[in-house]
Motif scaffolding. Structure first.
Motif, mmCIF file in Angstrom:
data_model
loop_
_atom_site.group_PDB
_atom_site.id
_atom_site.type_symbol
_atom_site.label_atom_id
_atom_site.label_comp_id
_atom_site.label_asym_id
_atom_site.label_seq_id
_atom_site.Cartn_x
_atom_site.Cartn_y
_atom_site.Cartn_z
ATOM 1 N N LEU A 183 0.834 -1.199 0.000
ATOM 2 C CA LEU A 183 0.000 0.000 0.000
ATOM 3 C C LEU A 183 0.871 1.253 0.000
ATOM 4 O O LEU A 183 2.024 1.223 0.409
ATOM 5 N N GLU A 184 0.312 2.352 -0.455
ATOM 6 C CA GLU A 184 1.107 3.571 -0.599
ATOM 7 C C GLU A 184 1.519 4.160 0.743
ATOM 8 O O GLU A 184 0.869 3.947 1.768
ATOM 9 N N GLU A 185 2.607 4.923 0.705
ATOM 10 C CA GLU A 185 3.092 5.601 1.901
ATOM 11 C C GLU A 185 3.617 6.974 1.511
ATOM 12 O O GLU A 185 4.164 7.157 0.426
ATOM 13 N N ASP A 186 3.427 7.928 2.404
ATOM 14 C CA ASP A 186 3.913 9.284 2.183
ATOM 15 C C ASP A 186 4.722 9.724 3.390
ATOM 16 O O ASP A 186 4.391 9.381 4.529
ATOM 17 N N CYS A 187 5.775 10.487 3.132
ATOM 18 C CA CYS A 187 6.565 11.071 4.211
ATOM 19 C C CYS A 187 6.624 12.575 3.973
ATOM 20 O O CYS A 187 7.121 13.028 2.932
ATOM 21 N N VAL A 188 6.101 13.336 4.914
ATOM 22 C CA VAL A 188 6.039 14.791 4.803
ATOM 23 C C VAL A 188 7.114 15.391 5.704
ATOM 24 O O VAL A 188 7.150 15.103 6.905
ATOM 25 N N TRP A 189 7.969 16.212 5.137
ATOM 26 C CA TRP A 189 9.104 16.741 5.890
ATOM 27 C C TRP A 189 8.671 17.712 6.987
ATOM 28 O O TRP A 189 9.087 17.603 8.130
ATOM 29 N N ASP A 190 7.818 18.648 6.657
ATOM 30 C CA ASP A 190 7.469 19.728 7.579
ATOM 31 C C ASP A 190 6.108 19.475 8.221
ATOM 32 O O ASP A 190 5.081 19.508 7.541
ATOM 33 N N PRO A 191 6.069 19.245 9.539
ATOM 34 C CA PRO A 191 4.782 19.014 10.205
ATOM 35 C C PRO A 191 3.800 20.171 10.049
ATOM 36 O O PRO A 191 2.589 19.976 10.181
ATOM 37 N N ALA A 192 4.307 21.366 9.750
ATOM 38 C CA ALA A 192 3.414 22.519 9.588
ATOM 39 C C ALA A 192 2.514 22.382 8.365
ATOM 40 O O ALA A 192 1.520 23.103 8.237
ATOM 41 N N ARG A 193 2.841 21.462 7.480
ATOM 42 C CA ARG A 193 2.006 21.217 6.304
ATOM 43 C C ARG A 193 0.787 20.355 6.635
ATOM 44 O O ARG A 193 -0.054 20.112 5.775
ATOM 45 N N ILE A 194 0.703 19.883 7.866
ATOM 46 C CA ILE A 194 -0.326 18.913 8.252
ATOM 47 C C ILE A 194 -1.347 19.561 9.180
ATOM 48 O O ILE A 194 -0.981 20.162 10.193
ATOM 49 N N GLN A 195 -2.604 19.418 8.842
ATOM 50 C CA GLN A 195 -3.698 19.935 9.668
ATOM 51 C C GLN A 195 -4.576 18.778 10.124
ATOM 52 O O GLN A 195 -5.093 18.014 9.306
ATOM 53 N N ILE A 196 -4.745 18.638 11.416
ATOM 54 C CA ILE A 196 -5.554 17.548 11.965
ATOM 55 C C ILE A 196 -7.038 17.823 11.738
ATOM 56 O O ILE A 196 -7.523 18.927 11.992
ATOM 57 N N ILE A 197 -7.745 16.808 11.254
ATOM 58 C CA ILE A 197 -9.198 16.912 11.069
ATOM 59 C C ILE A 197 -9.934 16.243 12.223
ATOM 60 O O ILE A 197 -10.753 16.859 12.897
ATOM 61 N N LYS A 198 -9.627 14.962 12.450
ATOM 62 C CA LYS A 198 -10.327 14.243 13.511
ATOM 63 C C LYS A 198 -9.595 12.947 13.825
ATOM 64 O O LYS A 198 -8.687 12.533 13.102
ATOM 65 N N ILE A 199 -10.016 12.312 14.912
ATOM 66 C CA ILE A 199 -9.502 11.004 15.309
ATOM 67 C C ILE A 199 -10.528 9.942 14.925
ATOM 68 O O ILE A 199 -11.721 10.076 15.218
ATOM 69 N N ILE A 200 -10.057 8.893 14.257
ATOM 70 C CA ILE A 200 -10.922 7.776 13.883
ATOM 71 C C ILE A 200 -10.608 6.604 14.800
ATOM 72 O O ILE A 200 -9.463 6.139 14.855
ATOM 73 N N ASN A 201 -11.600 6.133 15.520
ATOM 74 C CA ASN A 201 -11.424 4.997 16.421
ATOM 75 C C ASN A 201 -11.831 3.707 15.723
ATOM 76 O O ASN A 201 -12.720 3.711 14.861
ATOM 77 N N PRO A 202 -11.192 2.587 16.069
ATOM 78 C CA PRO A 202 -11.589 1.311 15.462
ATOM 79 C C PRO A 202 -13.015 0.963 15.842
ATOM 80 O O PRO A 202 -13.470 1.274 16.946
ATOM 81 N N THR A 203 -13.718 0.337 14.911
ATOM 82 C CA THR A 203 -15.108 -0.036 15.182
ATOM 83 C C THR A 203 -15.271 -1.538 15.066
ATOM 84 O O THR A 203 -14.457 -2.214 14.467
#
Length: 203
Positions: A183-203
Motif C-alpha cells: 500500500l502507498e506511503e507518504d513522508c512529509v518533511w514539515d509538520p506545519a504542512r499537516i492539519q488535523i481533522i479528527k480522530i478515527i477509532n476502530p469499530t
C-alpha cells in the motif's frame, strides 16, 4: 464554461464488473471494449450530490468515506502543490499528544526523517503493528504536499535525502514492493504542512 458556484459533484457507488485499461489513443479496443466482454453499463446503487468552493482541494483524492465493501480503484502520485486527505496510525496516548502539540518528525525510517502518512486508510489502520487494535487510532489530516518525489525502489539515490534536493513530500507508490503491505506511503518533511481533522477509532 459553467461558473464554479453552479457546479456540483455527484457521488456514486459503482459495481465496475470486468475492467480494461485503455492507456493510449491508439488502443485497439478504445471504442469497442464492450464488444469484447467488458462492462459498459455501470450499476449505480448509491448517489449523493456534493458541493465545493475550495479549488485547492483535489476532488478525485478527497476522502468521502466510501461505503463498506467499496474501494478506490487506485491512487496516483500526489500532484505538486495540492491538498490531500491522509491518515496516520498511532496509539491512543500518542494521538492525545499529537492533538496537544502537533506532529513531530520521526528521526528515521524507510524514507528518512519526516511524518509518515498514507492516503490509504487501510494502510494507516495497521499501525502501530505491535499494538493491539483496541489501542490503535487513526488521525485523519489534511496535507499540503508541496513538491513531491516518487521513491519507487529501495536503492533510489534520494531515498533518505530527498529534502536536501528541495522536495517536501516523498511518496512510495502502491504495489511497488517497497513495503510488505503493497500500500502507498507518504513522508512529509514539515509538520506545519499537516492539519488535523479528527480522530478515527476502530469499530
Amino acid at each position: 464554461m459553467y461558473p464554479e458556484y453552479d457546479r456540483v459533484v455527484i457521488k456514486v457507488k459503482v459495481r465496475v464488473g470486468k475492467v480494461i485499461m485503455i492507456n493510449n489513443q491508439n488502443h485497439q479496443f478504445q471504442k469497442t471494449w464492450h464488444d469484447h466482454g467488458f462492462q459498459k453499463d455501470s450499476h449505480t446503487v448509491h448517489c449523493r450530490t456534493l458541493r465545493t468552493t475550495d479549488t485547492n482541494m483535489n476532488w478525485a483524492e478527497d476522502d468521502f468515506d466510501p461505503p463498506p465493501g467499496t474501494f478506490r480503484l487506485g491512487l496516483s502520485k500526489p500532484v505538486d502543490g495540492r491538498t490531500y486527505v491522509m491518515y496516520h496510525g498511532t496509539t491512543r496516548a500518542c494521538a492525545e499528544d499529537i492533538q496537544k502539540s502537533g506532529f513531530q518528525q520521526s528521526s528515521d525510517g524507510m524514507l528518512g526523517r519526516g511524518v509518515y502518512l498514507s492516503r490509504d486508510l487501510q494502510k494507516a489502520s495497521r499501525y502501530p503493528i505491535d499494538h493491539p487494535e483496541s489501542d490503535r487510532v487513526v488521525i485523519k489530516v489534511l496535507v499540503q504536499v508541496g513538491k513531491v518525489i516518487a521513491i519507487n525502489d529501495q536503492k533510489h539515490p534520494l531515498q533518505k535525502i530527498w529534502h536536501d534536493h528541495w522536495y517536501d513530500t516523498a511518496w512510495v507508490p502502491p504495489g511497488g514492493g517497497m513495503v510488505p503491505s503493497g500500500l502507498e506511503e507518504d513522508c512529509v518533511w514539515d509538520p506545519a504542512r499537516i492539519q488535523i481533522i479528527k480522530i478515527i477509532n476502530p469499530t
